[in-house]
Design a protein around this motif. Structure first.
Motif, PDB file in Angstrom:
ATOM      1  N   VAL A   1      17.927   7.184   4.742  1.00  0.00           N
ATOM      2  CA  VAL A   1      18.827   6.377   3.899  1.00  0.00           C
ATOM      3  C   VAL A   1      18.991   6.995   2.514  1.00  0.00           C
ATOM      4  O   VAL A   1      19.561   6.374   1.610  1.00  0.00           O
ATOM      5  CB  VAL A   1      18.351   4.904   3.765  1.00  0.00           C
ATOM      6  CG1 VAL A   1      18.336   4.226   5.126  1.00  0.00           C
ATOM      7  CG2 VAL A   1      17.012   4.810   3.059  1.00  0.00           C
ATOM      8  N   GLY A   2      18.462   8.233   2.370  1.00  0.00           N
ATOM      9  CA  GLY A   2      18.709   8.957   1.129  1.00  0.00           C
ATOM     10  C   GLY A   2      17.785   8.568  -0.010  1.00  0.00           C
ATOM     11  O   GLY A   2      18.077   8.825  -1.179  1.00  0.00           O
ATOM     12  N   GLU A   3      16.674   7.916   0.300  1.00  0.00           N
ATOM     13  CA  GLU A   3      15.704   7.568  -0.742  1.00  0.00           C
ATOM     14  C   GLU A   3      14.513   8.513  -0.620  1.00  0.00           C
ATOM     15  O   GLU A   3      14.484   9.388   0.267  1.00  0.00           O
ATOM     16  CB  GLU A   3      15.230   6.125  -0.532  1.00  0.00           C
ATOM     17  CG  GLU A   3      16.297   5.080  -0.714  1.00  0.00           C
ATOM     18  CD  GLU A   3      16.614   4.803  -2.187  1.00  0.00           C
ATOM     19  OE1 GLU A   3      15.740   5.093  -3.043  1.00  0.00           O
ATOM     20  OE2 GLU A   3      17.718   4.314  -2.483  1.00  0.00           O
ATOM     21  N   SER A   4      13.528   8.326  -1.472  1.00  0.00           N
ATOM     22  CA  SER A   4      12.311   9.127  -1.318  1.00  0.00           C
ATOM     23  C   SER A   4      11.098   8.260  -1.602  1.00  0.00           C
ATOM     24  O   SER A   4      11.188   7.262  -2.315  1.00  0.00           O
ATOM     25  CB  SER A   4      12.336  10.331  -2.276  1.00  0.00           C
ATOM     26  OG  SER A   4      12.192   9.857  -3.591  1.00  0.00           O
ATOM     27  N   ILE A   5       9.986   8.660  -1.021  1.00  0.00           N
ATOM     28  CA  ILE A   5       8.735   7.923  -1.224  1.00  0.00           C
ATOM     29  C   ILE A   5       7.619   8.961  -1.260  1.00  0.00           C
ATOM     30  O   ILE A   5       7.676   9.969  -0.534  1.00  0.00           O
ATOM     31  CB  ILE A   5       8.532   6.882  -0.095  1.00  0.00           C
ATOM     32  CG1 ILE A   5       7.360   5.954  -0.401  1.00  0.00           C
ATOM     33  CG2 ILE A   5       8.348   7.539   1.268  1.00  0.00           C
ATOM     34  CD1 ILE A   5       7.318   4.709   0.500  1.00  0.00           C
ATOM     35  N   ALA A   6       6.638   8.765  -2.149  1.00  0.00           N
ATOM     36  CA  ALA A   6       5.559   9.751  -2.269  1.00  0.00           C
ATOM     37  C   ALA A   6       4.718   9.744  -0.992  1.00  0.00           C
ATOM     38  O   ALA A   6       4.158   8.702  -0.643  1.00  0.00           O
ATOM     39  CB  ALA A   6       4.677   9.425  -3.470  1.00  0.00           C
ATOM     40  N   PRO A   7       4.658  10.862  -0.278  1.00  0.00           N
ATOM     41  CA  PRO A   7       3.886  10.882   0.979  1.00  0.00           C
ATOM     42  C   PRO A   7       2.433  10.483   0.777  1.00  0.00           C
ATOM     43  O   PRO A   7       1.857   9.784   1.616  1.00  0.00           O
ATOM     44  CB  PRO A   7       4.001  12.338   1.439  1.00  0.00           C
ATOM     45  CG  PRO A   7       5.195  12.876   0.749  1.00  0.00           C
ATOM     46  CD  PRO A   7       5.299  12.153  -0.555  1.00  0.00           C
ATOM     47  N   ALA A   8       1.828  10.890  -0.336  1.00  0.00           N
ATOM     48  CA  ALA A   8       0.415  10.577  -0.561  1.00  0.00           C
ATOM     49  C   ALA A   8       0.223   9.068  -0.659  1.00  0.00           C
ATOM     50  O   ALA A   8      -0.732   8.502  -0.105  1.00  0.00           O
ATOM     51  CB  ALA A   8      -0.078  11.257  -1.832  1.00  0.00           C
ATOM     52  N   ASP A   9       1.154   8.398  -1.361  1.00  0.00           N
ATOM     53  CA  ASP A   9       1.038   6.943  -1.492  1.00  0.00           C
ATOM     54  C   ASP A   9       1.207   6.264  -0.140  1.00  0.00           C
ATOM     55  O   ASP A   9       0.541   5.274   0.164  1.00  0.00           O
ATOM     56  CB  ASP A   9       2.110   6.416  -2.458  1.00  0.00           C
ATOM     57  CG  ASP A   9       1.823   6.817  -3.902  1.00  0.00           C
ATOM     58  OD1 ASP A   9       0.714   7.347  -4.153  1.00  0.00           O
ATOM     59  OD2 ASP A   9       2.696   6.611  -4.764  1.00  0.00           O
ATOM     60  N   LEU A  10       2.125   6.830   0.648  1.00  0.00           N
ATOM     61  CA  LEU A  10       2.374   6.248   1.967  1.00  0.00           C
ATOM     62  C   LEU A  10       1.128   6.376   2.850  1.00  0.00           C
ATOM     63  O   LEU A  10       0.726   5.422   3.528  1.00  0.00           O
ATOM     64  CB  LEU A  10       3.574   6.959   2.614  1.00  0.00           C
ATOM     65  CG  LEU A  10       4.083   6.385   3.926  1.00  0.00           C
ATOM     66  CD1 LEU A  10       4.471   4.917   3.771  1.00  0.00           C
ATOM     67  CD2 LEU A  10       5.278   7.190   4.430  1.00  0.00           C
ATOM     68  N   VAL A  11       0.521   7.550   2.800  1.00  0.00           N
ATOM     69  CA  VAL A  11      -0.699   7.752   3.591  1.00  0.00           C
ATOM     70  C   VAL A  11      -1.795   6.805   3.082  1.00  0.00           C
ATOM     71  O   VAL A  11      -2.502   6.168   3.859  1.00  0.00           O
ATOM     72  CB  VAL A  11      -1.161   9.225   3.516  1.00  0.00           C
ATOM     73  CG1 VAL A  11      -2.571   9.383   4.073  1.00  0.00           C
ATOM     74  CG2 VAL A  11      -0.174  10.117   4.267  1.00  0.00           C
ATOM     75  N   ALA A  12      -1.890   6.687   1.756  1.00  0.00           N
ATOM     76  CA  ALA A  12      -2.950   5.859   1.170  1.00  0.00           C
ATOM     77  C   ALA A  12      -2.782   4.389   1.547  1.00  0.00           C
ATOM     78  O   ALA A  12      -3.759   3.695   1.844  1.00  0.00           O
ATOM     79  CB  ALA A  12      -2.965   6.013  -0.349  1.00  0.00           C
ATOM     80  N   VAL A  13      -1.526   3.911   1.549  1.00  0.00           N
ATOM     81  CA  VAL A  13      -1.336   2.479   1.823  1.00  0.00           C
ATOM     82  C   VAL A  13      -1.767   2.158   3.258  1.00  0.00           C
ATOM     83  O   VAL A  13      -2.253   1.062   3.548  1.00  0.00           O
ATOM     84  CB  VAL A  13       0.116   2.035   1.528  1.00  0.00           C
ATOM     85  CG1 VAL A  13       1.069   2.385   2.671  1.00  0.00           C
ATOM     86  CG2 VAL A  13       0.181   0.537   1.248  1.00  0.00           C
ATOM     87  N   HIS A  14      -1.632   3.156   4.141  1.00  0.00           N
ATOM     88  CA  HIS A  14      -2.078   2.940   5.517  1.00  0.00           C
ATOM     89  C   HIS A  14      -3.585   3.157   5.651  1.00  0.00           C
ATOM     90  O   HIS A  14      -4.284   2.378   6.295  1.00  0.00           O
ATOM     91  CB  HIS A  14      -1.303   3.843   6.485  1.00  0.00           C
ATOM     92  CG  HIS A  14       0.071   3.302   6.746  1.00  0.00           C
ATOM     93  ND1 HIS A  14       0.318   2.311   7.644  1.00  0.00           N
ATOM     94  CD2 HIS A  14       1.267   3.586   6.169  1.00  0.00           C
ATOM     95  CE1 HIS A  14       1.606   2.005   7.641  1.00  0.00           C
ATOM     96  NE2 HIS A  14       2.211   2.773   6.742  1.00  0.00           N
ATOM     97  N   ALA A  15      -4.074   4.219   5.049  1.00  0.00           N
ATOM     98  CA  ALA A  15      -5.509   4.526   5.177  1.00  0.00           C
ATOM     99  C   ALA A  15      -6.350   3.390   4.598  1.00  0.00           C
ATOM    100  O   ALA A  15      -7.334   2.954   5.192  1.00  0.00           O
ATOM    101  CB  ALA A  15      -5.826   5.832   4.468  1.00  0.00           C
ATOM    102  N   LEU A  16      -5.914   2.891   3.432  1.00  0.00           N
ATOM    103  CA  LEU A  16      -6.707   1.839   2.792  1.00  0.00           C
ATOM    104  C   LEU A  16      -6.538   0.484   3.478  1.00  0.00           C
ATOM    105  O   LEU A  16      -7.303  -0.451   3.225  1.00  0.00           O
ATOM    106  CB  LEU A  16      -6.349   1.739   1.297  1.00  0.00           C
ATOM    107  CG  LEU A  16      -6.753   2.966   0.473  1.00  0.00           C
ATOM    108  CD1 LEU A  16      -6.264   2.846  -0.961  1.00  0.00           C
ATOM    109  CD2 LEU A  16      -8.272   3.162   0.495  1.00  0.00           C
ATOM    110  N   SER A  17      -5.536   0.396   4.350  1.00  0.00           N
ATOM    111  CA  SER A  17      -5.403  -0.873   5.096  1.00  0.00           C
ATOM    112  C   SER A  17      -6.456  -0.958   6.205  1.00  0.00           C
ATOM    113  O   SER A  17      -6.744  -2.041   6.697  1.00  0.00           O
ATOM    114  CB  SER A  17      -4.000  -0.997   5.701  1.00  0.00           C
ATOM    115  OG  SER A  17      -3.884  -0.255   6.906  1.00  0.00           O
ATOM    116  N   ILE A  18      -7.013   0.198   6.589  1.00  0.00           N
ATOM    117  CA  ILE A  18      -7.968   0.180   7.711  1.00  0.00           C
ATOM    118  C   ILE A  18      -9.231  -0.630   7.372  1.00  0.00           C
ATOM    119  O   ILE A  18      -9.626  -1.500   8.151  1.00  0.00           O
ATOM    120  CB  ILE A  18      -8.266   1.620   8.187  1.00  0.00           C
ATOM    121  CG1 ILE A  18      -6.986   2.180   8.841  1.00  0.00           C
ATOM    122  CG2 ILE A  18      -9.433   1.651   9.179  1.00  0.00           C
ATOM    123  CD1 ILE A  18      -7.060   3.621   9.279  1.00  0.00           C
TER     124      ILE A  18
END
Lengths: 332, 263
Positions: free
Chosen positions: B148-165
């Motif tokens: 959709v032409g946006e961007s998101i920091a990959p590290a933050d994305l990984v962190a939000v999932h990793a820390l959800s564990i």
């Protein structure tokens, strides 16, 4: 060493005393039948032996290991097979998956051999099994690791007559191979075919432990005699006669040759005395017919339990009516 | 070792994939919605300011005007913190109670294994849904955001999932404890749902009040998707607290089950 040793085992559920100070042993190499009506407390004893529930007092050992000590019992379980009263498996799993899981933990040296005797459809999901197939899968897992002792709660329930006789044959072969079998049942005729000894449980109490033959001896013979002439039930003044009845009957075709005006009496009773005394007693009569049969074990059972379980109940015993009513098909 | 965990884990794969598929579809919907929400020119942050603070806190709403803030509030605060938390507590609640109730546990315990091991491995099998959703969803999010032409920091994305564990594990541990403590599967499941939902609500309501310390009992205190995605702040000590609590609750459940008489 006894395979199972039960010492003053008591389980008090509060309103119901399911096991009341039970003490008995099961010898290595014997087939022991644990008998009693539904709700007598058989399942409670069995689940205690497997370590599923704790006794209120007393204890038991299986293969020399105390059932109250989990670590000891785990060691014993390597050589124990167990079939619960209503074996239950993951419905989504196939029989094979369940057997594989069991095999990965306890081994399956005899799986193929036992699957030939009891043959549940192991590649189908257990959800599709009939109760007989679930029971067969239960039997396979109980024996597949070649255990020394197998404990089974109502093992033949759900099996058709053909499977039941195959089961009996299998149990006898296991006994010949030196295995110890402890099985519960509420059907005596089933147990007499395979058991060496039986223990009879009533309202949580052990009524008797004895050899099947002596139980059969004590149960005596069922006797039917037809004699010419009139005879009353009271005339059978002989030791060992129980519940005599006497009836005048018509001379049927099988009794041809007897004049029509002759009276014929049919006497029936259970006889626990000496057969020679019985023959002597009728020596002076004109005997037309004599039947001697083994008394049905259900009659023996009734003698231990009585016609009316409430009639000979000991004071202070747990209320057996409540046990039966709540227990339904399952033991308390 | 781990025969039970493998066996039960295998039986959880299919359900986990179906659930991950559903979440992926929902994720795609949110990501696809974002450009039109953004393009509408509505001042979403002003709209959020009108919300009661408890609601803002409950869903960790920071900024609905950025893709990170939008996803944190719509996807992570709702689906991860609430729905997945409920799902794991509910699933864990049926593990022991369900088997005890229908007699499968009798069969399990006839095997030469300790009760502690059975409880421990049942818990481990819950890693299957946790890992499956946390591996598949970030891929869907990242691809969607790029599309959709946006961007998101990959590290933050990984962190939000990793820390959800750790968060999801703590919810599962709570369900496990109820599964051991309550004899009926249905009752254990309802208690688990009530506990997670109640803790979620408490943490939201007490925030900013004198009772704020009480919210420390809720696992939601230690996992904040919006802090990770919007501020790039990773609460590692929160994750450690959740892991510590998980271990403590699982050990207690094992201890409890090992002593329980199954009647």
């Amino acid at each position: 060493m006894s395979a199972i040793e039960i010492r003053s085992l008591t389980k008090d559920y509060g309103p119901v005393l399911a096991n009341d100070d039970l003490t008995f042993e099961v010898e290595a190499g014997e087939v022991f039948g644990y008998l009693g009506p539904n709700g007598a407390g058989k399942t409670t004893t069995i689940r205690t032996l497997i370590g599923l529930q704790s006794p209120t007092a007393g204890t038991a050992t299986v293969m020399g290991h105390d059932v109250r000590d989990e670590g000891e019992l785990i060691a014993a379980k390597r050589s124990i097979g167990y079939l619960p009263a209503n074996p239950s498996f993951d419905l989504d799993a196939t029989g094979r998956e369940v057997l594989d899981l069991h095999a990965s933990i306890k081994g399956d040296e005899r799986r193929a051999e036992i699957l030939e005797v009891f043959d549940p459809p192991i590649d189908r999901p257990i959800r599709e099994y009939s109760s007989g197939n679930v029971q067969k899968l239960g039997l396979v897992q109980a024996f597949m690791h070649d255990p020394e002792l197998v404990v089974m709660d109502e093992p033949t329930s759900g099996l058709d007559p053909l499977m039941q006789s195959r089961f009996n044959e299998f149990v006898r072969a296991e006994k010949r191979a030196g295995k110890t079998i402890f099985l519960s049942s509420h059907v005596l005729s089933e147990v007499r075919r395979v058991c060496d000894r039986v223990g009879i449980l009533r309202d949580g109490r052990l009524v008797t432990v004895e050899r099947v033959e002596s139980l059969l001896d004590r149960s005596g013979k069922f006797v039917r005699v037809r004699v010419v002439g009139e005879l009353g039930a009271d005339d059978l003044d002989l030791d060992g006669v129980h519940d005599p009845t006497a009836n005048q009957i018509e001379a049927g075709p099988e009794l041809s040759g007897i004049p029509d005006d002759e009276t014929i009496t049919e006497v029936t009773f259970t006889f626990t005395g000496d057969i020679n005394d019985l023959l002597d007693r009728f020596g002076g009569e004109r005997v037309l017919d004599l039947d001697l049969e083994e008394a049905p074990l259900e009659d023996v059972f009734m003698r231990f339990y009585g016609e009316d379980p409430a009639a000979d109940r000991d004071a202070g015993t747990a209320n057996p009516t409540a046990v039966t009513a709540e227990g339904g098909d399952d033991d308390a | 070792m781990l025969e039970f965990a493998r066996y039960e884990g295998r039986h959880r794969v299919r359900g986990s994939l179906i659930m991950a598929g559903g979440i992926a579809a929902l994720t795609a919907l949110y990501v696809w919605m974002f450009p039109s929400v953004e393009a509408s020119g509505v001042d979403l942050d002003a709209y959020v300011e009108a919300f009661p603070s408890a609601l803002v806190e409950a869903f960790g709403i920071r900024s609905l005007g950025t893709i990170e803030g939008f996803l944190a509030a719509e996807l992570y605060a709702f689906v991860w913190v609430l729905l997945l938390g409920l799902y794991l507590a509910y699933s864990a609640a049926s593990t022991v109670a369900g088997e005890v109730e229908d007699g499968r546990m009798d069969m399990r315990l006839s095997l030469p294994v300790s009760r502690r091991r059975i409880v421990g491995e049942k818990f481990l099998s819950l890693l299957v849904p946790i890992v499956v959703v946390n591996v598949l969803t970030p891929i869907v999010v990242y691809l969607g955001v790029v599309l959709v032409g946006e961007s998101i920091a990959p590290a933050d994305l990984v962190a939000v999932h990793a820390l959800s564990i750790p968060y999801l594990l703590s919810c599962a541990a709570l369900g496990l404890a109820l599964s051991v403590g309550v004899d009926r599967e249905g009752r254990a499941q309802r208690a688990a749902l009530g506990a997670i939902f109640g803790l979620f609500m408490i943490e939201s309501v007490v925030s900013g009040t004198d009772l704020e310390p009480v919210g420390g009992l809720s696992p939601t205190r230690y996992y904040e998707p919006s802090a990770i995605l919007v501020d790039g702040h990773y609460d590692l000590s929160g994750a450690a607290i959740l892991l510590g609590a998980t271990v403590a609750i699982v050990l207690a459940s094992q201890w409890w089950f090992a002593r329980k008489s199954l009647e």
